[in-house]
Design a protein around this motif. Sequence first.
Motif, PDB file in Angstrom:
ATOM      1  N   THR A  83      -4.973   6.273   3.656  1.00 43.23           N
ATOM      2  CA  THR A  83      -4.608   5.727   2.348  1.00 43.23           C
ATOM      3  C   THR A  83      -5.335   6.478   1.240  1.00 43.23           C
ATOM      4  O   THR A  83      -6.350   7.130   1.469  1.00 43.23           O
ATOM      5  N   VAL A 130      -7.838   2.664  -0.235  1.00 43.40           N
ATOM      6  CA  VAL A 130      -7.164   1.387  -0.457  1.00 43.40           C
ATOM      7  C   VAL A 130      -7.529   0.407   0.661  1.00 43.40           C
ATOM      8  O   VAL A 130      -7.832  -0.758   0.396  1.00 43.40           O
ATOM      9  N   VAL A 168       0.875  -1.181   0.000  1.00 43.53           N
ATOM     10  CA  VAL A 168       0.000   0.000   0.000  1.00 43.53           C
ATOM     11  C   VAL A 168       0.905   1.221   0.000  1.00 43.53           C
ATOM     12  O   VAL A 168       1.672   1.422   0.940  1.00 43.53           O
TER      13      VAL A 168
END
Length: 142
Positions: free
Chosen positions: A28, A71, A17
């Motif tokens: 994210t 994400v 990530v």
Amino acid sequence: MPYIQQVALGQREFLRVFGGDYATADGTAVRDYIHVMDLAEGHVSAVSKVLNTPTLSCLPINLGTGTGSSVLQMIAAFEKASGKKVPYQVADKRAGDSVAVWAATELAESELGWKTKLNVDDMCAHQWAWATKYPQGYDTPI
């Protein structure tokens, strides 16, 4: 999606990530994830508009859901769909990545009469069903 799928199938050890300290709810990046069938139907609507509107000039129209998912939200949705844990590691941000991006869908709705029908949960469930049937993608022997 392909990388999340590969981790869930055990083909990758973990998902990388990129960035965990963005100014978003979970840190994210946020993107507008669209189901491939919705995207295909959007393109069919666009072609129909072009074929049925002889005076139409160039008109850029965004196809998307009009909302974003982070994400980590995508990972959670895929875990729910697959019943598998998707291990991930947060890596440094990539240069040039945007914090949050999603489509402005008003023109798609007004000009094409089109909007998405499926959501992230549908997308993950359909992707997992396909991945378990074809774990090597199109290279899977049938």
